[in-house]
Write an enzyme that holds these catalytic residues in place. Sequence first.
Site, mmCIF file in Angstrom:
data_model
loop_
_atom_site.group_PDB
_atom_site.id
_atom_site.type_symbol
_atom_site.label_atom_id
_atom_site.label_comp_id
_atom_site.label_asym_id
_atom_site.label_seq_id
_atom_site.Cartn_x
_atom_site.Cartn_y
_atom_site.Cartn_z
ATOM 1 N N GLU A 84 -18.478 -30.456 -42.819
ATOM 2 C CA GLU A 84 -17.116 -30.873 -42.500
ATOM 3 C C GLU A 84 -16.444 -31.386 -43.771
ATOM 4 O O GLU A 84 -17.114 -31.769 -44.743
ATOM 5 C CB GLU A 84 -17.127 -31.981 -41.439
ATOM 6 C CG GLU A 84 -17.768 -31.583 -40.118
ATOM 7 C CD GLU A 84 -16.910 -30.656 -39.285
ATOM 8 O OE1 GLU A 84 -15.763 -30.379 -39.694
ATOM 9 O OE2 GLU A 84 -17.400 -30.180 -38.241
ATOM 10 N N SER A 124 -8.441 -23.965 -33.216
ATOM 11 C CA SER A 124 -9.166 -24.620 -32.118
ATOM 12 C C SER A 124 -8.734 -26.067 -31.916
ATOM 13 O O SER A 124 -8.949 -26.622 -30.840
ATOM 14 C CB SER A 124 -10.674 -24.562 -32.382
ATOM 15 O OG SER A 124 -10.996 -25.160 -33.623
#
Length: 380
Positions: free
Chosen positions: A149, A212
């Site tokens: 991430e 998303s």
Amino acid sequence: MAAPRARRRGRRAGAGPRGAWAAAGLLCAALVALACWAQLPPAPPSPPWAPGAPRPPVGVLLWWEPFRGRGAAGRPPPDCGLRFGLRGCRLLTDRAALGEAQAVLFHHRDLVRAGAPSPDGAGEAAALAALAAAGARPPGQRWVWMNFESPSHSPGLRGLRGLFNWTLSYRADSDVFVPYGRLRARAGPGDPPAGPLPPLARKRGLAAWVVSHWDERQVRVRLYRRLSALLPIDVFGRGGPGRPVPRCGLLHLLARYKFYLAFENSRHRDYITEKLWRNALLAGAVPVVLGPDRANYERFVPRGAFIHVDDFPSPAALAAHLRFLDRNAAVYRRYFRWRRRFAVHLTSFWDEPWCRACEAVQAAGGRAQVVGDLAGWFES
């Protein structure tokens, strides 16, 4: 892969959002006992095996299966020899085999989430702390911080100062570098190109975007709003104006478009995800990228293979360029010249980090180090 190298961790960055995940505080408390192994003992002067004898396989334990939020024991480990031609690796999933591992991989998102209270009042981080406090960590064992991430979505970093020996991430200056994807040179005429490139006649849409996590505050959403007033852009995914991905599948869907908006959720060094590698390059669409600066992209992708939003003074100028390419097929096709020399390799987050960590242990020998200011480096 070259041996992991000691390096200066970047200066400590400014504090993140106040109270980023309440679990981060619990994590700090749970991991404080791990400080007892922050300094590794010196490497032994000679290997424990006889000179000329085959070296024992390197054991690498995966504590959590990345992005699945559970222990890695749910399925059999991969074979590094079959997948990457890498011999001498013993991949472990059973945490009871901790004492047999030369390295242990801890996925950051699962580590932080495990610090949150569970229904029975325990947590994975607390269990790890107890494990280390009990002296169950073998001397010289490397604990590897693994994260895919961006810093904007990696809370709890400051609670991990001095607790790990190596980093494994998409950052090129990680001890173990595992990007989301890469271009590999084609071996020869028999090596297929980077994926099916449909004839232009089959590209019925101008631009597509798959998203998303929709957040109107994000730069990418604001840019989409301005571009969509000037161009037809089809959006797929959850939230916002997105539609479900049809049954034909993502790659077949995106291959019908001339351009793909490879917009990252945040802009950080080397943070270039599957939005570029899979959704655009592999699918056969020209990527329009929003992420780190152009020079950063050009470390990994030829400069003529993508369009960077920073190259244009305004969304209107970018939209005009895309319309020009839509009308000029010969100029548009130039963005695919890279396919003559390269093919796309997509990273599998189940086996590739695991095998690359084993390769790094093999190359490093007995050399040890400690990651000091993890947050300062990763946020730089």
